[in-house]
Design an enzyme around this catalytic site. Structure first.
Site: not given
Length: 265
Positions: A57-58, A61
């Site tokens: 997820h990170e 980003h």
């Protein structure tokens, strides 16, 4: 330009590889029945896979920010998938894992630090924010694929239940993170399109957005309605409510086990 990124900045961290290895070991134990207590294997597998999804997820980003113009991402270590490099390890890893242990809720964490001033264009800012929860959507699709493809013949029930619970976590994470609440990615998607005045007014609430969502979900009526929605979405993806429930029941191996969750046959 991405040419400033060194090869070492993109090398996958041994920490992340270790988490993947532990997850694989837990999955193998859940599949084969190696552990005396199947709940322990489910706990290791689901917790490890959940941390892996948080890292991805990170990473989503960070990778999107890199290609949007923030070349500082590499030096911060975000491209190595090492969770220890996040600006808030407590929010990014520890709290989301605690939420899963306490209530089986896939609350999102935060966050990688992106130098937004390097990035031009509202669409780029929105895409950077959307990239994280979209990763959870993709993870949910992967977890549920064996169910909606009817490809579970021969899969042990323990592993099936674990996969169903992991899918529940990914769906809840995606849904909650897309909420337009300051501090969550959903708000980050719409923020570039808001007026400067509104953004300044909402900015002080960003540190408390995640806690506010968690607090609202403690309201019994909201909690029931929310999980009814989650169960409906999982049902559309081929997962029965009892499967995700039994997965959570196994995951909480230290609590009383429901005899209705059969583990063989």
């Amino acid at each position: 330009m991405t040419t400033a990124i060194r090869r070492s900045d993109r090398r996958i961290s041994p920490v992340f590889l270790g988490i993947v290895a532990v997850t694989a070991a837990g999955g193998w134990a859940a599949w084969t029945g190696f552990a005396d207590n199947p709940g322990v294997a489910v706990f290791v597998f689901v917790t490890g896979a959940w941390i892996v999804s948080l890292c991805l997820h990170e990473y989503a980003h960070a990778r999107t920010a890199l290609h949007s113009g923030d070349i500082s991402i590499g030096a911060k270590g975000y491209l190595t998938l090492n969770p220890l490099k996040y600006t808030h390890a407590l929010l990014s890893i520890i709290l989301p894992v605690l939420f899963v242990i306490m209530g089986g809720l896939g609350l999102p964490g935060g966050a990688v630090f992106i130098e937004r001033g390097r990035i031009q264009g509202r669409w780029k800012h929105s895409l950077i924010s959307a990239a994280g929860p979209l990763t959870n959507v993709l993870f949910a699709i992967v977890c549920t694929a064996p169910f909606w493809l009817d490809a579970l013949d021969g899969v042990p029930l323990v592993f099936r239940y674990a996969l169903a619970f992991l899918a529940l976590l990914q769906v809840t994470a995606a849904l909650l993170n897309f909420l337009p609440v300051p501090g969550l990615d959903g708000y980050g998607v719409i923020e570039p399109w808001l007026s400067y005045k509104i953004r300044r007014q909402l900015e002080p609430f960003a540190p408390f957005g995640l806690l506010a969502v968690f607090g609202v979900l403690w309201i019994p009526e909201v909690n029931v309605a929310f999980f009814d929605l989650i169960d409906s979405l999982l049902g559309l993806l081929g997962i029965e409510e009892f499967e995700s429930y039994c997965g959570q029941n196994l995951y909480r191996f230290w609590a009383e086990q429901n005899p209705g969750c059969r583990l063989s046959g």
